[in-house]
Design an enzyme around this catalytic site. Structure first.
Site, mmCIF file in Angstrom:
data_model
loop_
_atom_site.group_PDB
_atom_site.id
_atom_site.type_symbol
_atom_site.label_atom_id
_atom_site.label_comp_id
_atom_site.label_asym_id
_atom_site.label_seq_id
_atom_site.Cartn_x
_atom_site.Cartn_y
_atom_site.Cartn_z
ATOM 1 N N HIS A 104 -17.247 -15.782 45.776
ATOM 2 C CA HIS A 104 -17.183 -17.158 45.283
ATOM 3 C C HIS A 104 -16.399 -18.064 46.226
ATOM 4 O O HIS A 104 -15.629 -17.612 47.079
ATOM 5 C CB HIS A 104 -16.549 -17.203 43.887
ATOM 6 N N GLU A 182 -14.179 -10.165 38.426
ATOM 7 C CA GLU A 182 -13.101 -9.656 39.261
ATOM 8 C C GLU A 182 -12.328 -8.554 38.538
ATOM 9 O O GLU A 182 -12.390 -8.418 37.311
ATOM 10 C CB GLU A 182 -12.155 -10.814 39.632
#
Length: 327
Positions: A104, A182
């Site tokens: 990202h 994550e």
């Protein structure tokens, strides 16, 4: 819909052709990792290194593009390889999926050096520009026209990055998979990386992972490296079933640990073997490599063998100003 599984542990069995992951939660589904991948690591070669893997995908004189994943013509209506939802087993066994794995873009917390984990932090202005730039690079390489799906973590920083890429992929399905989130850093989330408590805790946990002595050791109220490898491999396999060329947008630690998982394979299950494998030159190279915001990795997934075949890891395609932190 993609698998939405959170796996706390996996069982590995060896095979001559690679490492075979048998997930209990996936009902015996097999995952094979290349036993000794020789992928290019991000070392400043950037988009030039990535471009090497797409030489066969440029449009032909007749207006059709050749898909490097299946060898077929994309023509005007998409890749000749059927999607996973409609392809027969023989068709799946004869083709590969190209996974383009993107981290990202930057967030305010990335810039501050604050531990994000699974807290939902949006992109900042820099991150949105990074997402736009990586999307443009994929288009410049002729990739976006043949992307079948763009799959991301459901955390907003990954989702926003994926949306920017999907806007340039005219025939791509857009999906989210929580399994791509994550690593959960537990009680460390929201704190600055420079905090003494954070630094001490991270140093102890990561030392146990890095030397292979205990990859099942979690962060306080968080996850372990083994947890992240397990769910990450399941989600990458699920994404590979979405077509012959799939973009996956995820997070720094998940991407890095899946890279290590593909390298170490079955040794993850045995502490003595894991400790030895973690000393290997390839694993050490992965440990040392930067995983900057919006970096790009390329992995092939072979449907016949169930193997992941890494080609390029962590290439910085947008410039050296991209941050490299814990995720």
């Amino acid at each position: 819909e993609l698998l939405k599984l959170r796996v706390r542990r996996h069982v590995c069995r060896g095979s001559a052709s690679g490492s075979m992951f048998l997930s209990r939660a996936a009902g015996g589904q097999l995952f094979r990792g290349a036993s000794r991948p020789k992928a290019v690591l991000g070392a400043g070669s950037g988009i030039a290194a990535v471009a090497l893997w797409f030489g066969s995908t440029s449009p032909t004189s007749g207006g059709a593009a050749s898909c490097s994943s299946c060898g077929g013509s994309t023509g005007g209506g998409g890749c000749s390889a059927a999607s996973a939802s409609s392809a027969s087993k023989p068709e799946l066994a004869q083709r590969r999926t190209q996974l383009l794995i993107v981290r990202h873009g930057e967030t305010v917390w990335n810039a501050e050096g604050r531990v994000q984990g699974q807290l939902d932090i949006a992109l900042n202005d820099v991150g949105r520009e990074q997402a736009r730039r990586v999307a443009e690079e994929l288009r410049r390489l002729g990739i976006t026209e043949r992307v079948d799906a763009v799959v991301s973590s459901d955390l907003v920083r990954a989702s926003e990055t994926a949306d920017a890429i999907a806007e340039l992929c005219p025939r791509a399905a857009r999906l989210q998979d929580p399994g791509l989130r994550e690593m959960t850093f537990g009680t460390l989330q929201g704190k600055l990386s420079t905090d003494k408590e954070v630094h001490a805790c991270r140093s102890q946990v990561i030392a146990a992972w890095k030397d292979g002595s205990d990859i099942y050791r979690p962060f306080p109220e968080g996850e372990s490296a083994a947890d992240v490898v397990s769910r990450g491999m399941i989600s990458l396999t699920a994404a590979a079933k979405m077509g012959s060329c799939v973009v996956v947008v995820a997070h720094g630690q998940l991407i890095k640990w899946c890279a290590i998982g593909m390298e170490v394979g079955e040794a993850l299950e045995s502490q003595p073997e894991c400790a030895e494998a973690m000393k290997g030159a390839r694993v050490q190279d992965i440990w040392k490599a930067r995983v900057p915001n919006c970096c790009l990795s390329v992995v092939q997934y072979d449907h016949g063998s169930g193997r992941f075949i890494p080609e390029v890891w962590f290439q910085d395609v947008i410039g050296k100003e991209a941050k490299d932190d814990t995720g």
